[in-house]
Design an enzyme around this catalytic site. Sequence first.
Site, PDB file in Angstrom:
ATOM      1  N   ASN A 179      -1.847   1.939   5.754  1.00 34.04           N
ATOM      2  CA  ASN A 179      -0.909   0.939   5.245  1.00 34.04           C
ATOM      3  C   ASN A 179      -0.535   0.085   6.442  1.00 34.04           C
ATOM      4  O   ASN A 179      -0.245   0.619   7.505  1.00 34.04           O
ATOM      5  CB  ASN A 179       0.324   1.680   4.682  1.00 34.04           C
ATOM      6  N   GLY A 180      -0.551  -1.253   6.296  1.00 31.16           N
ATOM      7  CA  GLY A 180      -0.178  -2.113   7.424  1.00 31.16           C
ATOM      8  C   GLY A 180      -1.292  -3.089   7.745  1.00 31.16           C
ATOM      9  O   GLY A 180      -2.233  -3.258   6.962  1.00 31.16           O
ATOM     10  N   TRP A 196      -2.862  -2.785  -1.696  1.00 31.91           N
ATOM     11  CA  TRP A 196      -2.415  -4.135  -2.047  1.00 31.91           C
ATOM     12  C   TRP A 196      -3.134  -5.053  -1.079  1.00 31.91           C
ATOM     13  O   TRP A 196      -2.839  -5.042   0.123  1.00 31.91           O
ATOM     14  CB  TRP A 196      -0.897  -4.218  -1.887  1.00 31.91           C
ATOM     15  N   LYS A 231      13.950 -14.249 -11.027  1.00 33.73           N
ATOM     16  CA  LYS A 231      13.596 -13.188 -11.976  1.00 33.73           C
ATOM     17  C   LYS A 231      12.598 -13.728 -12.999  1.00 33.73           C
ATOM     18  O   LYS A 231      11.616 -13.082 -13.310  1.00 33.73           O
ATOM     19  CB  LYS A 231      14.826 -12.661 -12.724  1.00 33.73           C
ATOM     20  N   LYS A 260       6.624  -4.147  -4.442  1.00 29.87           N
ATOM     21  CA  LYS A 260       8.028  -3.740  -4.399  1.00 29.87           C
ATOM     22  C   LYS A 260       8.554  -3.732  -2.971  1.00 29.87           C
ATOM     23  O   LYS A 260       9.607  -4.269  -2.680  1.00 29.87           O
ATOM     24  CB  LYS A 260       8.152  -2.339  -5.014  1.00 29.87           C
ATOM     25  N   CYS A 310       0.816  -1.204   0.000  1.00 31.50           N
ATOM     26  CA  CYS A 310       0.000   0.000   0.000  1.00 31.50           C
ATOM     27  C   CYS A 310       0.853   1.260   0.000  1.00 31.50           C
ATOM     28  O   CYS A 310       1.951   1.277   0.567  1.00 31.50           O
ATOM     29  CB  CYS A 310      -0.877   0.036   1.240  1.00 31.50           C
ATOM     30  N   GLU A 344       9.143 -14.383 -11.403  1.00 34.01           N
ATOM     31  CA  GLU A 344       8.474 -13.147 -10.976  1.00 34.01           C
ATOM     32  C   GLU A 344       7.783 -12.428 -12.129  1.00 34.01           C
ATOM     33  O   GLU A 344       6.664 -11.962 -11.979  1.00 34.01           O
ATOM     34  CB  GLU A 344       9.504 -12.158 -10.394  1.00 34.01           C
ATOM     35  N   GLU A 365      18.807 -16.605  -8.374  1.00 35.76           N
ATOM     36  CA  GLU A 365      18.314 -15.259  -8.708  1.00 35.76           C
ATOM     37  C   GLU A 365      17.746 -15.250 -10.143  1.00 35.76           C
ATOM     38  O   GLU A 365      16.719 -14.622 -10.409  1.00 35.76           O
ATOM     39  CB  GLU A 365      19.447 -14.232  -8.543  1.00 35.76           C
ATOM     40  N   ARG A 401       5.181   0.372  -6.014  1.00 39.10           N
ATOM     41  CA  ARG A 401       5.224  -0.424  -4.799  1.00 39.10           C
ATOM     42  C   ARG A 401       4.374  -1.682  -4.918  1.00 39.10           C
ATOM     43  O   ARG A 401       4.542  -2.621  -4.142  1.00 39.10           O
ATOM     44  CB  ARG A 401       4.732   0.407  -3.610  1.00 39.10           C
ATOM     45  N   HIS A 428      20.113 -35.625  -7.659  1.00 36.69           N
ATOM     46  CA  HIS A 428      19.369 -35.987  -6.448  1.00 36.69           C
ATOM     47  C   HIS A 428      17.912 -35.554  -6.538  1.00 36.69           C
ATOM     48  O   HIS A 428      17.251 -35.432  -5.511  1.00 36.69           O
ATOM     49  CB  HIS A 428      20.040 -35.366  -5.213  1.00 36.69           C
TER      50      HIS A 428
HETATM   51  C1  G6P Z   1       9.948  -7.890  -2.591  1.00 39.50           C
HETATM   52  C2  G6P Z   1      10.489  -7.373  -3.912  1.00 39.50           C
HETATM   53  C3  G6P Z   1      11.810  -8.045  -4.222  1.00 39.50           C
HETATM   54  C4  G6P Z   1      12.788  -7.840  -3.085  1.00 39.50           C
HETATM   55  C5  G6P Z   1      12.199  -8.295  -1.749  1.00 39.50           C
HETATM   56  C6  G6P Z   1      13.059  -7.830  -0.592  1.00 39.50           C
HETATM   57  O1  G6P Z   1       9.608  -9.226  -2.726  1.00 39.50           O
HETATM   58  O2  G6P Z   1       9.565  -7.604  -4.944  1.00 39.50           O
HETATM   59  O3  G6P Z   1      12.354  -7.503  -5.411  1.00 39.50           O
HETATM   60  O4  G6P Z   1      13.953  -8.555  -3.342  1.00 39.50           O
HETATM   61  O5  G6P Z   1      10.914  -7.726  -1.548  1.00 39.50           O
HETATM   62  O6  G6P Z   1      12.999  -6.437  -0.555  1.00 39.50           O
HETATM   63  P1  G6P Z   1      14.112  -5.495   0.048  1.00 39.50           P
HETATM   64  O7  G6P Z   1      13.593  -4.111  -0.215  1.00 39.50           O
HETATM   65  O8  G6P Z   1      14.159  -5.808   1.524  1.00 39.50           O
HETATM   66  O9  G6P Z   1      15.388  -5.775  -0.629  1.00 39.50           O
END
Ligand code: G6P
Length: 610
Positions: A99-100, A74, A487, A605, A2, A490, A483, A27, A506
Amino acid sequence: MCGIVGAISDRDVVPVLIEGLKRLEYRGYDSSGIAVLSEGQMRRVRRTGRVAEMAAAAEAEDLHAGLGIGHTRWATHGGVTEANAHPHISRGELALVHNGIIENHEAQRERLTALGYGFESQTDTEVIGHLIHHHMSQGLDLLTALQTTTRELTGAYAVAVVSRAQPDRMVCARMGCPLLIGLGEGENMIASDVSALVQVTRRVVFMDEGQTALLTRDSVSLFNEQDREIEYEVHLSDVSLASLELGPYRHFMQKEIHEQPSALADTLEAVIDAGQFCHSMFGAKAEAILGEIEGVQILACGTSHYAGLTARYWIEAIAGLPCSVEIASEYRYREAYANPRHLIVTISQSGETLDTLEALKYAKALGHPHSLAICNVPESAIPRASELILYTRAGAEIGVASTKAFTTQLAALFQLTCVLAKQRGRLSASAEEEYLDQLRFLPGSVQHALNLEPQIMAWAEHFATKDNALFLGRGLHYPIAMEGALKLKEISYIHAEGYPAGELKHGPLALVDSEMPVVVIAPNDSLLEKLKSNTQEVRARGGELFIFADQDSCFEESEGVHVIRTPRHAGLLSPIVHTIPVQLLAYHTALSRGTDVDKPRNLAKAVTVE
Ligand code: G6P
């Protein structure tokens, strides 16, 4: 997650609210809304979907006012519906954005129902508005009613409230979720982060946990947890408007991938200029703290966690210190063994991730006296709660999928490793010179890797037709395989797993057939020959290989074996260089599949709730 924005001004604040919400879109959200106080009337527009749709509705309704609040939601409690979108209004009298998560909302709902309040949404938020309304009906003013309400809430919140009864003010409160105040000329604002305000002002006040604030057009008053008015410090934000604009790019993710050479150069500027690895870049107390610790415990989430996993290889091998890496949401809920001589290192792009922040607090409560934050957002909650700080200088990262934040985190963690090694006499002058040289060349190597984009685009066409993918790496490059898989899943929604190549037989080998593309990260390091055997295991099962190999890795193209040559082996910094191709592969695959690259479904985000 949010986002909140609010403004009080002599001019019409609706464009300020809409622009602010657009800048908070990154966000992650699924609905949005604004409420304004106009000629004594509370007016509101809410929509599911994009802010642009809500903005069009606000325009159609001819909304104008000098006081208003806005929100991007959100969904947590209650589905994605207009009724659940914020702002929420209590009895037509006051409007609120939040927010929260309010943990005791059910108990408060029962209490308020008994008091005669009705509920129009399934959110936890609505209780806050009704509580404030209830306290105002008992004679309290808006600010005192908010302060009284916050004492009845458990959970996390950033809230902003406006009331018909006091149309010359806006009040807000912060506990566990980010909120800052922007100071303008004849106007004041609030927002979840500075990007929502830079169009209007750079002068900001960061609210701390438990604080409340009262804003009028020409004054801001800040109060501590005991409701006593306190002094505040005004910061000048260095977030530039340009960093929040797309420029010639199609997506922020694409822009941010391409910004990596300069983001890395900026992050490394201090160490390159100094010509040595120096503890002072972590803060005044760094020499003593980094000198006395006997181990490192890294805590992070998502992509930042993978940066930590990579750093473990460096810290143990170069600095000779034991290093554990744990997902913050796991650490914070287990009875972890605390060694007070181990440094807690949190890694976070946003500095707001609730699980990481709470894991840090938990580590301190367990008896860890020392903490270091590696973070990209100045003055955010995690660095503010840490003893030592190293800011990455990636600039604003808008795309939900983290890219330049990750590679700059790796660069920062490499510097930490070298400082720790140097303090322990494990970094010879020649090794220091060699590592500094590698860092000097790093932006150039990353640029070289970016130049592979056309070849990667051709691979992406193929990946876009698949349902699954495997990513393999070994050693330092195992976290990069993870990673790469993260990516891809996501932003393209293709199921992908990152595996240590030695673990293939395994389990995951059972999945390999001609429909399973297997990406291999193949630098010319000491594990290359072992990795080659692993690729043969894949090929023997009909799996198609897509290998990112250093120029000197000696992989040849053949049927079912595709090779893209990455720059010459970058030594210990190779994971940073090898990150670029997997980012580009995910980006172009998502592009081919037509997904919303910068705002992938269901993701946010900055994850400021559990
Ligand atoms: C969310 C974002 C990711 C990020 C993660 C940790 O899932 O979409 O891209 O890696 O949070 O966020 P931070 O701001 O703590 O790196």
